[in-house]
Design an enzyme around this catalytic site. Sequence first.
Site, PDB file in Angstrom:
ATOM      1  N   LYS A   1     -26.896  -8.383  50.313  1.00 48.48           N
ATOM      2  CA  LYS A   1     -27.433  -7.150  49.742  1.00 48.48           C
ATOM      3  C   LYS A   1     -27.936  -6.247  50.864  1.00 48.48           C
ATOM      4  CE  LYS A   1     -30.802  -5.484  46.299  1.00 48.48           C
ATOM      5  NZ  LYS A   1     -31.803  -5.858  45.287  1.00 48.48           N
TER       6      LYS A   1
ATOM      7  N   SER B   1     -31.259  -4.032  40.508  1.00 56.67           N
ATOM      8  CA  SER B   1     -30.722  -3.271  41.624  1.00 56.67           C
ATOM      9  C   SER B   1     -29.642  -4.023  42.397  1.00 56.67           C
ATOM     10  CB  SER B   1     -31.856  -2.917  42.582  1.00 56.67           C
ATOM     11  OG  SER B   1     -32.405  -4.097  43.167  1.00 56.67           O
TER      12      SER B   1
ATOM     13  N   SER C   1     -34.313  -7.631  39.199  1.00 55.02           N
ATOM     14  CA  SER C   1     -33.112  -7.165  39.899  1.00 55.02           C
ATOM     15  C   SER C   1     -32.143  -8.252  40.338  1.00 55.02           C
ATOM     16  CB  SER C   1     -33.510  -6.330  41.122  1.00 55.02           C
ATOM     17  OG  SER C   1     -33.990  -5.072  40.721  1.00 55.02           O
TER      18      SER C   1
END
Length: 490
Positions: A78, A158, A182
Amino acid sequence: MGELTSLTLKAALDGLAAKQFSAAELTQAHVEAVEAARALNAYVLETPEKALAMARASDERRAKGAAGPLEGAPLGVKDLFCTEGVRSTAGSKILGDFQPTYESTVTANLWRDGAVMLGKLNMDEFAMGSSNETSAFGPVVSPWRTQGGNAKLTPGGSSGGSAAAVAAELCLGATATDTGGSIRQPAAFTGTVGVKPTYGRCSRWGIVAFASSLDQAGPIARNVEDAAILLKSMAGHDPKDSTSLPVETPDFPAFVGRSVKGLKVGVPREYRVEGMPVEIDRLWEQGVAWLKAAGCEIVEVSLPHTKYALPAYYIVAPAEASSNLARYDGMRYGLRVEGGNLTETYEATRAAGFGAEVKRRILIGAYVLSAGYYDAYYLKALKVRRRIADDFDQAFQNVDALLTPTAPSAAFSLGEKSDDPVAMYLNDIFTVTVNLAGLPGISVPAGTDAAGLPLGLQLIGRALDEGTLFSLAGALEQAADFRAKPEKWW
């Protein structure tokens, strides 16, 4: 090479150990899959040369008998994790072409154990979002589609890039972060497994901060065992992070497959919210039945302050974000827009660099921390947070874990909720309590809705008791036997 990308992490590690294929071959297959799937926009930066170099080094270590626990496994990272010499943007324009001179502790742990980095994964800007539509690089498109439909769906947020990449077989697993759901919500939307560990289980050092008292790193993987393998490598005490817990990391994979007979699982009555789709409620009941069949005792519990969790979260998180994001001023790194004087330079840089949702949360945070409203909002939210943690403490005196839905719906279309921040924030209704209390949670794919989209069940555990969650999640996974995969259209 397609069959190599469809392996689970465990199967790939076993295949590498048995010399059925090399790390270089496995990585090459994933590099090609990533290149062929650019329509999903899951990666914001591909690092094929670095990946293949890491894979070759991995093969050399294995040949010398020095293989690590993740030796040769290609993973996605990420873009919130700082990676040395590799652009790290947190999905924002304001960081520009920032290339850290250091490695986040979590990714350093993965490379120490032999993993290979395929690239940086797309995400909501500064992790603020539930649909991966706030990214400066554009939205991630879920590999899933409704039966007979071709509307572009959200992979959740997210950590949307992480979830989409794992679901579309563009990596064997991915790092992610969870501030209010998330990791777990994108996992539920994409038919993957997502683990939000206990606050302090994984180091936050080198992870771009959103809300420091809520952020926690964790894995997204194909199944429960893979998630356990990844978390074992990601976790560990780090003196560079003052909130990192000085505790031993258990052998998480050893908990998967253990009997759950005799465990007490709580069902919180407050999680039955008005307007919840029938299929979510039905799946929850099915989850209860599966755990009963596995020998668990089901107990109804009460978490009376749950109804205040979302408003408390959306005061605490923006307050911490407004403080954390004050460092982005165009002076030392990242984007810089010149103004007539210092103040104008700050204003112009931040206006151009931050997206609309980030600006909204900075403004909310600045407001609730301001002199006239600090007591009325921020202080009150902290008191509610304490009450929510007390509710969990009370419940865990009688039960070993809690079972809830992960999200209030299946994945929705891109653009469907982007004009309504409140509707978007409601996606976190079942997940934010876990962050406010600092507890571990895991989302397991357990079924599909009428349109064929994945739905997840969430298990919540006591602090530092991820082991019990992995045992229960393994039992759920076995009972659900979730085998649905997105049909390849990209």
